[in-house]
Design a protein around this motif. Structure first.
Motif, PDB file in Angstrom:
ATOM      1  N   GLU A 242      -3.284  -5.878  -5.060  1.00 31.14           N
ATOM      2  CA  GLU A 242      -2.984  -4.473  -4.796  1.00 31.14           C
ATOM      3  C   GLU A 242      -3.367  -3.583  -5.971  1.00 31.14           C
ATOM      4  OE1 GLU A 242      -2.262  -3.312  -2.072  1.00 31.14           O
ATOM      5  OE2 GLU A 242      -1.346  -4.892  -0.875  1.00 31.14           O
TER       6      GLU A 242
ATOM      7  N   ARG B  66      -6.023  -0.813  -6.198  1.00 27.46           N
ATOM      8  CA  ARG B  66      -5.839   0.525  -5.625  1.00 27.46           C
ATOM      9  C   ARG B  66      -5.387   1.535  -6.684  1.00 27.46           C
ATOM     10  NH1 ARG B  66      -5.265  -0.269   0.074  1.00 27.46           N
ATOM     11  NH2 ARG B  66      -4.975  -2.462   0.581  1.00 27.46           N
TER      12      ARG B  66
ATOM     13  N   THR C 102       0.813  -1.221   0.000  1.00 27.75           N
ATOM     14  CA  THR C 102       0.000   0.000   0.000  1.00 27.75           C
ATOM     15  C   THR C 102       0.846   1.271   0.000  1.00 27.75           C
ATOM     16  OG1 THR C 102      -1.678  -1.203   1.251  1.00 27.75           O
ATOM     17  CG2 THR C 102      -1.855   1.192   1.204  1.00 27.75           C
ATOM     18  N   GLU C 103       1.881   1.318   0.839  1.00 25.03           N
ATOM     19  CA  GLU C 103       2.706   2.531   0.920  1.00 25.03           C
ATOM     20  C   GLU C 103       3.490   2.752  -0.370  1.00 25.03           C
ATOM     21  OE1 GLU C 103       2.576   4.762   3.340  1.00 25.03           O
ATOM     22  OE2 GLU C 103       1.006   3.513   4.213  1.00 25.03           O
TER      23      GLU C 103
ATOM     24  N   LYS D  23       1.268   4.425  -2.879  1.00 30.65           N
ATOM     25  CA  LYS D  23       1.128   5.875  -2.685  1.00 30.65           C
ATOM     26  C   LYS D  23       2.247   6.618  -3.410  1.00 30.65           C
ATOM     27  CE  LYS D  23      -1.157   5.577   1.829  1.00 30.65           C
ATOM     28  NZ  LYS D  23      -1.021   5.837   3.293  1.00 30.65           N
TER      29      LYS D  23
END
Length: 623
Positions: free
Chosen positions: A333, A336, A294-295, A298
């Protein structure tokens, strides 16, 4: 918890920051007239410098691509950081302690100081390791690099170094540079035993791991010797600087090309990143001992401007079972992203580094070029788990694959994959469509993950401002006057402000800037940086770039005295133009007037015309 930074502190950071010093860290600037500097634009490719910085007003503007802003926006764009992060970075640079709204807090001066000490220690260690690679004791490390096709230039480009085999080589070096053991324990570069701390990395090849701004925050170390009992790769442990879930190796050298090409290639190791870049795939990065999560997403979104308008993420994995498993994790993932996601799998199992050695640079480029949509890879992976030669196997495969297809957000792509799935299964399209539709409904009912949306731009009801014609002499005069006023508002002293305020600007774009200057007021001009920013906020959005452009355009003067003369002359010409315009109006009134029936009005207009002519001559005489 961090809160909003107080507005007055943001203004203070903007005012105190020397934008030239900030830009100098990224762009080579040369003088371009009094108070102006030029260099090659970092936001687009060019051979002749068109990127201009005007420190006095705290702004930059590129006359080639139109990019403009202040020191905060420059750091945001160059480091791909948030506004909040950019302000904090600049505040730390000038030693200014920020305050936050709503009881929120930011890093204290003490915390900023500790962080800087950690960064300094890493920078010195980075230099130490690189120097050690050239020593006789690092022969094994150089042999390792040579054996994988990396010469000295490649090692220098990626900052590869070597940790000596002793227990305290780095420790002694950093102690000698004034670091205490308490500070060194926080870096993650040392282990602790009964006798104190000792080097964590010993007898290993070293890769510096840097953040997106280019600061070294950790290291990755590769085993070289058989008697080394440690793991093949040893990374810095979690520290206040190094969070492996937020780090991508190579991001510092890849970020510009990622943003430019709208592509991010994710590989598995340091040497794979090196191989990709040397082969021409300059958008490659690698995770550091953890899955792409997730990071990392970003970071990717920030670089790709992941807003639904394009961009792609390419994962490279081995063709074995572990590689397929990693690819499917990436697919989870993928939801996202709004960027298109692909997977590039080398059937032979060779990673990019091996592939470059075996088949050359073109093979690495071909691997990335052969990428397949991750949807296709995930769907086919689910089909391989079933016997498609039987009815039962095909139905089971459909039940597993339908939810995968249903997850595809793009309404144009989903029907195409529905048809592909029907073909791979040998089943009627109608039946497959029913399964996909049912899977989509179940996901919606179960509270599917909310996907990012792109907000529609609000309709513009304001005036349209066209670019002023540079051949128009009146527009040219008005532009020069605004350049002077924005860059040297002191010229408006001694009654000149009242004349400027009353001036009429015929060019719509320049008239809007003139109105914004009047609204801001001369009192605000005591702080040129804040004044220009206030004027930018006053004008309509389409004209903010124009204000920046006017504020940084080099003025044709090489000395302060010449600059004063030029500014006075330009304003005198502006005021003379205003007088000429008023005289023309009054001459028209005079010509329409019957002098015999209205002699008093006739005389008044003649007196006013005479007074205007005297003012015009006085201006010309002063000039």
């Amino acid at each position: 918890m961090a809160g909003l930074i107080k507005r007055e502190d943001i203004d203070e950071v903007r005012q105190r920051t020397d934008i030239k010093e900030v830009v100098d860290g990224y762009v080579t600037l040369k003088g371009a007239g009094l108070g102006s500097f030029k260099g090659l634009c970092p936001f687009h490719d060019e051979r002749s410098p068109s990127f201009t910085v005007r420190p006095q007003v705290g702004r930059y503007h590129c006359f080639g691509c139109g990019e403009d802003g202040d020191a905060i926006s420059f750091v945001q764009k160059m480091d791909h950081s948030s506004f909040h992060e950019a302000v904090e970075k600049l505040a730390a640079r000038i030693g200014y302690e920020l305050r936050y709204e709503d009881g929120g807090t930011g890093p204290s001066r003490e915390e900023v100081g500790k962080r800087q000490r950690l960064l300094d220690a890493h920078k010195i260690a980075d230099e130490f390791f690189r120097a050690q690679l050239l020593t006789p004791g690092a022969a094994e490390g150089r042999n390792f690099l040579d054996g994988r096709g990396f010469d000295r230039a490649a090692a220098e480009h990626f900052g590869v170094g070597y940790a000596p085999q002793g227990w305290d080589a780095l420790l002694k070096h950093l102690r000698g540079r004034g670091f205490t053991d308490a500070e060194l324990k926080l870096t993650g570069m040392f282990s602790e035993g009964n006798r104190g701390i000792y080097d964590r990395f010993r007898g290993r090849l070293i890769w510096p791991i840097r953040d997106i701004a280019g600061d070294t925050i950790g290291f990755g170390a590769r085993k070289l010797y058989e008697d080394d009992q440690g793991p093949k790769y040893l990374n810095t442990p979690e520290t206040t600087l190094y969070k492996k879930s937020q780090v991508l190796y190579g991001i510092d050298i890849a970020k510009r090309n990622i943003a430019k090409e709208r592509q991010l290639v994710v590989v598995e190791g340091y040497t794979d990143v090196m191989a990709c870049h040397l082969a021409g795939v300059t958008t490659a990065v690698a995770t550091c001992g953890t899955a792409f999560g997730t990071e990392h997403i970003k970071i990717a979104r920030r670089l790709l401007s992941d807003d639904g308008t394009g961009g792609e993420v390419v994962f490279t994995f081995d063709g074995d079972a572990a590689g397929q498993k990693a690819a499917l994790r990436a697919f989870e993932e993928d939801q996202r992203f709004t960027a298109q996601t692909y997977v590039a799998v080398e059937p032979s199992g060779a990673d990019p580094c091996d592939l470059r050695q075996l088949k050359g640079d073109s093979a690495v480029r071909d691997l990335i070029g052969s990428r397949k949509p991750l949807f296709e890879f995930a769907i086919k992976a689910s089909l391989r788990r079933h016997n498609l030669d039987t009815v039962e196997g095909r139905v089971a495969a459909l039940r597993e694959a339908a939810p995968v297809v249903a997850q595809i957000r793009d309404s144009g792509i989903r029907p195409a994959y529905t048809r592909e799935l029907a073909g791979w299964l040998g089943m009627p399209i109608e039946e497959v469509s029913r399964y996909v539709g049912a899977a989509a409904k179940r996901a919606a009912a179960g509270g599917a993950t909310e996907q990012p949306t792109t907000a529609a731009a609000p309709p513009s009801n304001g005036p349209l401002f066209h670019r002023p014609d540079p051949r128009d002499p009146v527009a040219g005069m008005e532009r020069q006057a605004l350049e002077v006023v924005l860059q040297d508002p002191a010229v408006l002293g001694g009654g000149a402000w009242e004349r400027f305020e009353a001036s009429h600007f015929a060019t719509p774009a320049y008239a809007a800037v003139h109105a914004a200057i009047r609204a801001s007021g001369l009192v605000q001009a005591a702080d040129p940086v804040a004044w220009v920013e206030q004027i930018r906020q006053e004008v309509p959005e389409p004209l903010r770039s124009l204000v920046s452009e006017l504020a940084v355009t080099p003025l044709p003067a090489s000395t302060p005295e010449a600059m004063q003369r030029y500014c006075r002359d330009i304003l005198a010409r502006l005021f003379e133009l205003q007088i000429t315009r008023i005289k023309a109006d009054k001459m028209g009134q005079l010509q329409r007037l019957d002098a015999a029936s209205n002699p008093d009005e006739f005389q008044r207009l003649n007196r006013e015309l005479m007074q205007l002519e005297m003012e015009r001559r006085a201006l010309r005489s002063d000039g």
